[in-house]
Design an enzyme around this catalytic site. Structure first.
Site, PDB file in Angstrom:
ATOM      1  N   LYS A 126      -9.569  23.987 -40.510  1.00 57.86           N
ATOM      2  CA  LYS A 126      -8.739  22.968 -41.152  1.00 57.86           C
ATOM      3  C   LYS A 126      -9.599  21.838 -41.715  1.00 57.86           C
ATOM      4  O   LYS A 126     -10.663  21.515 -41.178  1.00 57.86           O
ATOM      5  CB  LYS A 126      -7.755  22.432 -40.110  1.00 57.86           C
ATOM      6  CG  LYS A 126      -6.638  21.550 -40.637  1.00 57.86           C
ATOM      7  CD  LYS A 126      -5.691  21.249 -39.488  1.00 57.86           C
ATOM      8  CE  LYS A 126      -4.610  20.252 -39.837  1.00 57.86           C
ATOM      9  NZ  LYS A 126      -3.717  19.986 -38.682  1.00 57.86           N
ATOM     10  N   SER A 201       0.883  19.867 -39.993  1.00 58.47           N
ATOM     11  CA  SER A 201      -0.105  19.610 -41.016  1.00 58.47           C
ATOM     12  C   SER A 201      -1.055  20.781 -41.284  1.00 58.47           C
ATOM     13  O   SER A 201      -1.818  20.760 -42.253  1.00 58.47           O
ATOM     14  CB  SER A 201      -0.924  18.373 -40.648  1.00 58.47           C
ATOM     15  OG  SER A 201      -1.613  18.552 -39.429  1.00 58.47           O
ATOM     16  N   SER A 225       1.820  20.245 -35.487  1.00 59.69           N
ATOM     17  CA  SER A 225       1.030  20.630 -36.656  1.00 59.69           C
ATOM     18  C   SER A 225       0.499  22.049 -36.634  1.00 59.69           C
ATOM     19  O   SER A 225       0.027  22.543 -37.657  1.00 59.69           O
ATOM     20  CB  SER A 225      -0.138  19.655 -36.843  1.00 59.69           C
ATOM     21  OG  SER A 225       0.324  18.406 -37.291  1.00 59.69           O
TER      22      SER A 225
END
Length: 518
Positions: A126, A201, A225
């Site tokens: 990420k 996210s 997330s």
């Protein structure tokens, strides 16, 4: 304890529409009509093994690799080709590590360390964790030139474990939203159905797994997330107990809530792959203040599951409720004792997460909010409105309330742990609603934004208690998306969590091939 209500027959796709009620609905996605299914073609079985490699899960890739049927060069080539085919349309991977991945594949193939846990497995990381030589923007224009000088401990563990890091994935500004857009890279699309958010996210992470670019993706989770993107993309997401997987060791001070509540984890298409990734990533790292090396064996455990719908927080929509009932029935058929439970612990934890995490950020994060631009400002409207709904109009966090909230957190955790002594696994919805529309947080009214926030209480409540959680899909389908449920276990009891997840996965026996979003 209540008995299990009747669910609709197993393997019957359940699609529903309903008018808006309280905080949760199956919203009018088409005016007065059922959603038009856009389920992609999952058929991959009529091709040669090399043409299929992009669609293999990690376990299957490693089996063929160990048997000598394929090489790591074959694997990395297949992953890169798949990325080239589908990533331009999805915008999941924002920086492809092509040269590094090819070099890593060569090193792994030549290495005598044949039993590295992620040997030859393509993964993504990420865009909020350090990767040496690459930009880490955290979804913000202000960090577009933030080139990293070292790997985060997690990234080092992936490399040492033989993983092939294929690139970095997209996320919203500073990872504060359950959506996948930012002003620097744009929006990530949901490969299962473009009309819906890919979640956030860890938006790009989920999309890269669901579409077959990689079988495992790194994510992190302080308020859903990992788990919400797993829900939106109908894959598996695991948020381990806080601290079991090390994160960043940068010298910047992090807010207390992030130190206490945030977890590093991963997304995959199967529970077995999720376990493989978890075992490779876990471990102690001195640079992460939350990191802990812990093995916990609980006493003989009851084979018992508690089911909690949470309708007093946000009323579940018919299709979401059906997914939970199907999961409950699945556990029962797999030999677990299943009982419905009543508790106010989750409502209490949800309220405290809003106060201690979002209240703190809204109080002291003005610079970060400004750097996140309009996307972040609009995206925080739901949390801001929920804070005022719970604590009064115009409320701003005070030191007294913060101290009192931290103290109350202990009593809420104690209440939940007593419940978990009887129910080592608790099932909840992943969300009281079906997945949100694409970028819905950017256009929602204040009232709708508050409703959306209440509907994702299952994402907000567990992190404040440090609980491990897993989201995995069921056989209940809504507009092409297999709706998931959340499983929660006791802290450091990932063994029971994975065992329960595998049982439920075997019961549903879903197709785990990646979707074709084109």
């Amino acid at each position: 304890m209540a008995s299990i209500p009747e669910a609709t027959p197993r393997h019957t796709a359940a699609r529903h529409t309903a008018s808006r009620h309280t905080a949760a609905t199956d919203r009018h996605r088409t005016a007065g009509h059922e959603p038009a299914s856009q389920k992609p073609d999952r058929s991959i079985h009529d091709r040669s093994i090399h043409d299929q490699l992009w669609a293999f899960n990690a376990e299957r890739l490693q089996a063929h690799l160990m048997a000598g049927n394929i090489t790591t060069a074959d694997i990395v080539r297949a992953s890169l080709e798949r990325i080239g085919e589908v990533n331009p349309g999805l915008n999941a991977i924002i920086d492809v590590y092509e040269d590094e991945a090819i070099a890593a594949a060569t090193e792994v193939q030549r290495s005598r360390r044949r039993h590295r846990r992620l040997r030859g497995v393509p993964v993504t990381i990420k865009d909020n964790i350090e990767s040496k030589g690459h930009i880490m923007s955290d979804g913000s224009v202000t960090l577009k030139n933030n080139r990293c000088t070292q790997d985060a401990p997690l990234v080092s563990r992936l490399r040492d474990g033989g993983a092939l890091i294929m690139g970095r994935t997209n996320c919203p500004p500073f990872c504060w939203q359950l959506f996948g857009s930012n002003e620097l890279y744009g929006s990530t699309l949901n490969p299962v159905n473009h009309r819906y958010t890919p979640g956030g996210s860890s938006a790009g992470a989920a999309a890269s797994v669901a579409s077959g670019m990689v079988p495992i993706a790194h994510g992190n989770d302080v308020a859903g997330s990992i788990r919400y993107p797993a829900y939106a993309n109908a894959i598996v997401g695991i948020k381990p107990t806080t601290g079991l997987i090390p994160g960043s060791d940068t010298p910047q001070d992090r807010p207390f809530a992030f130190q206490m509540f945030a977890s590093q984890g991963l997304l995959a298409r199967t529970v077995t792959d999720a376990r493989l990734g978890f075992d490779a990533m876990r471990g102690y790292a001195a640079g992460d203040p939350a990191s802990i090396a812990c093995e916990m064996e609980y006493d003989a455990q009851p084979h018992r599951v508690g089911v909690y719908l949470g309708d007093e927080i946000s009323v579940t929509t018919p299709s979401v409720r059906n997914a939970v009932l199907h999961a409950a029935r699945g556990f029962e058929e797999m030999g677990w004792t299943v009982e419905y439970i009543e508790t106010d612990a989750f409502r209490q934890l949800f309220r405290l997460e809003i106060l201690l995490l979002f209240g703190q950020f809204l109080h002291s994060g003005a610079d970060e909010i400004a750097a996140g631009g309009e996307i972040l400002r609009r995206g925080l409207a739901g949390a801001h409105g929920t804070l005022e709904t719970l604590y009064g109009d115009g409320y701003r966090l005070t030191l007294d309330d913060y101290i009192a909230g931290l103290a109350e957190r202990g009593s809420a955790i104690r209440k939940l742990r007593k419940l978990q002594d009887r129910y080592p696994i608790i099932i909840t919805p992943a969300s009281a609603e079906t997945p949100f529309l694409l970028d819905e947080d950017q256009t929602a009214s204040r009232e709708r934004a508050i409703d959306m926030t209440f509907s994702v209480w299952p994402m907000y409540a567990p992190p404040i208690a440090g609980l491990p959680g897993m989201v995995l899909p069921t056989d209940v389908e809504y507009d092409g998306i297999h709706l998931g449920v959340q499983l929660l276990a006791r802290v450091y009891d990932e063994n029971t969590l994975f065992r329960a997840g595998r049982d439920l996965e075997r019961y549903f026996a879903l197709d785990h091939d990646p979707v074709d979003p084109r």
